[in-house]
Design an enzyme around this catalytic site. Sequence first.
Site: not given
Ligand code: R5P
Length: 281
Positions: A34, A36, A92, A124, A161, A184, A186, A210
């Site tokens: 299943d 799990e 998040q 992050h 960024d 950048k 978003r 990044d």
């Molecule tokens: C955002 O602040 C992170 O440092 C990355 O730049 C971001 O997660 C990259 O996302 P994606 O590849 O979807 O543009």
Amino acid sequence: MIIVSGSASKSLSKTLAHEMGVKLANVESRRFPDDECYVRIHDNLDGEEVIVVQTSYPDEKIIELFLLQDAVREFKVEKLVTVIPYYGYARQDKKFNEGEPISAKTLARLISLSSDSLFTVDIHEEKIMDWFDIPSKNISGMPQLGVYLKNLEPDIIIAPDKGAQDLAKIVAEVVDCDWDYLEKIRIDGENVEMKAKNLSVSGKKVAIVDDIIATGGTIVRATEHLRSQGAKEVYAACTHGLFAKNALPRLQGVCHEVISTDTIENEASVVSVAKEVAKAL
Ligand code: R5P
């Protein structure tokens, strides 16, 4: 000391065990019909200091992590250290809208329940480290990316960024070259734009660094921007190569090379964070 590897971090665990000169436990991990998760540790861990290594991505690996932690706790271990090479749900890290959870906090609380300490790589957002109820440390994967990139002899390191400028700085120090950052904006989860900014990249070999590549939208836009300013070659390097929605082949079509570490194991993970993790442990 012994390493218990989750199925998301097998290659890194093996390199880490070699780096530290410790044993890798015999771990069975499979799925019931299943779907799990079933795990079993085929070594006696009584009296051991145990390091559980498991990236918390995708979701099913989180359940496996909890089961592994509890399987370890069923022995009389000296200490349980959890290493989460890529900490999923870190983006998040606040309520963007009323009614949302702070998912990064939820995970931190749950992981803390069964562990004595926690290590992760290039989380992050640094503030997440405060949400663990146990001693925790964030390790940088950038020095090892720098060692790899140095061989490619880039002229400049670019952060896509402002938030990633510290990462670019660390890599540039190892490579011994210039660094700068793009600006950048978003638009949504999959779309970003780059603000016009003049950079001295004309005729140069550029490496973008990044923490995460997810959909690859950021790297595609950054590469376009750098090429429009005359960059000769563009490389993309990250700690965590999520490569959602088939992003890797798309990026390989626009960049000279796409490089990630082994916090998420895939064909681009040519750099290991094992040395830095071993040092921190
Ligand atoms: C955002 O602040 C992170 O440092 C990355 O730049 C971001 O997660 C990259 O996302 P994606 O590849 O979807 O543009």
